[in-house]
Design an enzyme around this catalytic site. Sequence first.
Site, PDB file in Angstrom:
ATOM      1  CB  SER B 121      -0.598  -7.392  -2.045  1.00 26.67           C
ATOM      2  OG  SER B 121      -0.438  -7.436  -3.436  1.00 26.67           O
ATOM      3  CE  LYS B 158      -4.215  -6.521  -4.243  1.00 26.89           C
ATOM      4  NZ  LYS B 158      -3.084  -5.742  -4.831  1.00 26.89           N
TER       5      LYS B 158
END
Lengths: 203, 203
Positions: B121, B158
């Site tokens: 990701s 993230k």
Amino acid sequence: MKPISPRQQDILNFIRQFIEQEEFPPTIAEITRALGLKSPHGVREQLQALARKGAIELIPSASRGIRLLQKAAEQDGLPLIGKVAAGRPLMTEANVEQYCKLGPELFQNKADYLLRVQGSSMRDAGILDGDLLVVQQAAEARSGQIVVARLHDEVTVKTLRLAGEMAYLEPANPEFPVLAVDLSKQELSIEGVVVGVIRNRID
Amino acid sequence: MKPISPRQQDILNFIRQFIEQEEFPPTIAEITRALGLKSPHGVREQLQALARKGAIELIPSASRGIRLLQKAAEQDGLPLIGKVAAGRPLMTEANVEQYCKLGPELFQNKADYLLRVQGSSMRDAGILDGDLLVVQQAAEARSGQIVVARLHDEVTVKTLRLAGEMAYLEPANPEFPVLAVDLSKQELSIEGVVVGVIRNRID
DNA sequence: CGGTAGACTGTCCATAAGAACAGTGTTCTT
DNA sequence: AAGAACACTGTTCTTATGGACAGTCTACCG
């Protein structure tokens, strides 16, 4: 440094081993016993000879006052090569920015040095501008490996692709061209194989 | 381990510093002088107390016979956390795969542990599946930093984006969605800030 | 209120350990 | 053939160092 005699090497080895085990240097008497000698004076002279030769340092009047000197190289860790001066071999003093301690347990292949990446030609392989490549010194490489190569006196990092007499240096970024090298006409020297990447700045 | 008194900590610090500088432990007399004391016996008692508490080891009758014990923790290096067990704090024994020696000179921010990345990701930030993140433990982070965060008992990496009461966890890969968190309704706990990346497998 | 641990001073002792002197024999090199 | 470096033995001297005994004062803990 001046040459070290076999006996002096024995003594040096013993001191090294002793420090490894005990975490402090041995006394002269302990060295004497370890070598099976009967008088400490012989050892003392050898130690002074080793000090003259620059292998150790003797701290006067201090018990266990022996310091190993060229241990430094090991402790310094891997050399970090920043900018590469044109026409010079990679591992030159002038190219080394600093030394970085890196445990060998991290990389399955032996690491020889770190090289700072310039440019983003390997971006899609997750190698960004400013990253440090962990490089294992090697003169040859297999097709598909990411290599540090020297072409026309310029050092570059690319994926190596071999097909007969042709070698291709493929970037991992569509904005950069593939370099084709005809090995029968041009010289391509492999400096090393990339075995890891380290990024120490997160922007 | 039993608690170490402030004075004993002083002594421990001095010994540590002395070894750092001289490469061998100090004598009791040297410690006495360093602390400005007049009698070596006080120090001696403290050393014996430290030995009882397991902080050091005293080698009887050996000059400079002091060995630091919990130096081991430092030597082991940073813990490498592989898979994260759900509902457990990160730095649990069970999560630690191995310990990796990493010199502190490599990262400007202090590194606390390594975390193995699962999934891609964060691909476009040059963080690939299987990479090791160098993480500094922190409970808070600034907007724009890449963080290790825990949301609904799941640990994720993230880019953090803060806007008033809202927090956004942005991936660096268009195939993944942005996670929006309303801080007034849901709990988002920051486990750490990513200060570096290490890739030890090149495919 | 006594007991324990911490944080010392002060003195003394035995020995561990560095330093120095006087030798011996060998193996090299110049 | 002489000198230097190597590789020791053996002895003596001094000091550095660990170890032990006798105390003092304070802070806490129950």
